[in-house]
Design a protein around this motif. Structure first.
Motif, PDB file in Angstrom:
ATOM      1  N   LEU A  30       0.818  -1.219   0.000  1.00 22.22           N
ATOM      2  CA  LEU A  30       0.000   0.000   0.000  1.00 22.22           C
ATOM      3  C   LEU A  30       0.848   1.264   0.000  1.00 22.22           C
ATOM      4  O   LEU A  30       0.525   2.236  -0.678  1.00 22.22           O
ATOM      5  CB  LEU A  30      -0.925   0.035   1.224  1.00 22.22           C
ATOM      6  N   ILE A  31       1.923   1.251   0.779  1.00 20.00           N
ATOM      7  CA  ILE A  31       2.715   2.462   0.931  1.00 20.00           C
ATOM      8  C   ILE A  31       3.933   2.485   0.010  1.00 20.00           C
ATOM      9  O   ILE A  31       4.647   3.483  -0.038  1.00 20.00           O
ATOM     10  CB  ILE A  31       3.133   2.690   2.397  1.00 20.00           C
ATOM     11  N   LYS A 116       0.261   6.503   3.364  1.00 16.86           N
ATOM     12  CA  LYS A 116      -0.531   6.019   2.233  1.00 16.86           C
ATOM     13  C   LYS A 116      -1.427   4.840   2.600  1.00 16.86           C
ATOM     14  O   LYS A 116      -2.074   4.261   1.735  1.00 16.86           O
ATOM     15  CB  LYS A 116       0.385   5.620   1.073  1.00 16.86           C
ATOM     16  N   ASN A 117      -1.466   4.475   3.881  1.00 17.68           N
ATOM     17  CA  ASN A 117      -2.292   3.357   4.321  1.00 17.68           C
ATOM     18  C   ASN A 117      -3.678   3.878   4.716  1.00 17.68           C
ATOM     19  O   ASN A 117      -4.004   4.026   5.888  1.00 17.68           O
ATOM     20  CB  ASN A 117      -1.625   2.618   5.490  1.00 17.68           C
ATOM     21  N   GLY A 118      -4.476   4.157   3.705  1.00 20.52           N
ATOM     22  CA  GLY A 118      -5.811   4.698   3.918  1.00 20.52           C
ATOM     23  C   GLY A 118      -6.690   3.857   4.826  1.00 20.52           C
ATOM     24  O   GLY A 118      -7.357   4.408   5.715  1.00 20.52           O
ATOM     25  N   GLU A 134       3.098  14.354  10.305  1.00 17.29           N
ATOM     26  CA  GLU A 134       3.740  13.326   9.501  1.00 17.29           C
ATOM     27  C   GLU A 134       5.231  13.320   9.793  1.00 17.29           C
ATOM     28  O   GLU A 134       5.797  14.333  10.199  1.00 17.29           O
ATOM     29  CB  GLU A 134       3.517  13.568   8.003  1.00 17.29           C
ATOM     30  N   GLN A 140      10.935   9.936   0.747  1.00  8.35           N
ATOM     31  CA  GLN A 140       9.580   9.934   0.198  1.00  8.35           C
ATOM     32  C   GLN A 140       8.655   8.886   0.837  1.00  8.35           C
ATOM     33  O   GLN A 140       7.647   8.494   0.247  1.00  8.35           O
ATOM     34  CB  GLN A 140       9.604   9.749  -1.321  1.00  8.35           C
ATOM     35  N   THR A 144       2.024   8.764   9.164  1.00 10.27           N
ATOM     36  CA  THR A 144       1.071   9.689   9.744  1.00 10.27           C
ATOM     37  C   THR A 144       0.982   9.394  11.229  1.00 10.27           C
ATOM     38  O   THR A 144       0.813   8.231  11.630  1.00 10.27           O
ATOM     39  CB  THR A 144      -0.328   9.541   9.094  1.00 10.27           C
TER      40      THR A 144
END
Length: 152
Positions: A30-31, A116-118, A134, A140, A144
Motif C-alpha cells: 500500500l505504501i 498512504k495506508n488509507g 507526519e 519519500q 502519519t
C-alpha cells in the motif's frame, strides 16, 4: 476472544509472526515501501521487544494482534496486525477497543501508520484518533502520526 500473548514462548512468537508478516506485507504494498522494521522481526526480537501484546483468536487460530508501550501517561500503540484472510471482519476494531478499554490510567493514546495506508488511517479515525503530523522515515516514505485523548 482477546488474550494477552506471552512472546517469551517461541510457539506463540512464531504464531504472531505468521500473522504479522503477511499483514505488514500488505501495508508495504500500500505504501510502496518494504523496509518496515517489523518485517525483519524474529522469534527472538519479538520476545525482547518490551511491548505488551494481545491476540485476537478466531476459534483456536490467531487472527490478529495489537501491542503497546507506555510512555508516561500515554499509551503508544506500537502494532496492530490482522492476517489478510481475516480482513474486514472487525478484528482490528475489536483490538483497538480492547486497548482503549484497558484500565492503565493513561491520559492519551498515540499511533502511527504509513501515510498512504488509507484503511488503517480510517480505522483509527473511526475510534477518535486525529492526525497530528507526519514523519519522513525514508526518502519519500511518510508515517502519519495520530493521537486521541483518554476521555473520547
Amino acid at each position: 476472544m482477546i488474550v494477552r500473548l506471552d512472546l517469551t514462548d517461541p510457539t506463540t512468537a512464531r504464531s504472531l509472526l505468521q500473522v504479522q508478516t503477511p499483514s505488514y506485507l500488505v501495508e508495504a504494498e500500500l505504501i510502496g515501501f518494504h523496509g518496515i522494521p517489523a518485517l525483519k522481526d524474529t522469534v527472538e526480537s519479538l520476545a525482547q521487544s518490551g511491548e505488551t501484546f494481545y491476540g485476537s483468536f478466531t476459534g483456536s487460530e490467531l487472527a490478529g494482534a495489537a501491542a503497546y508501550e507506555l510512555d508516561g501517561d500515554t499509551m503508544e500503540i506500537t502494532r496492530l496486525v490482522v492476517h489478510p484472510k481475516f480482513f474486514r471482519r472487525g478484528i482490528g476494531g475489536s483490538l483497538i477497543r480492547f486497548l482503549l478499554g484497558l484500565d492503565l490510567g493513561v491520559k492519551g493514546y498515540r499511533v502511527s501508520t504509513g501515510a498512504k495506508n488509507g484503511p488503517a488511517k480510517q480505522l483509527y479515525t473511526n475510534y477518535g484518533f486525529t492526525e497530528a503530523g507526519e514523519l519522513e522515515v525514508a526518502p519519500q516514505v511518510f508515517l502519519t502520526l495520530l493521537e486521541r485523548g483518554a476521555g473520547r
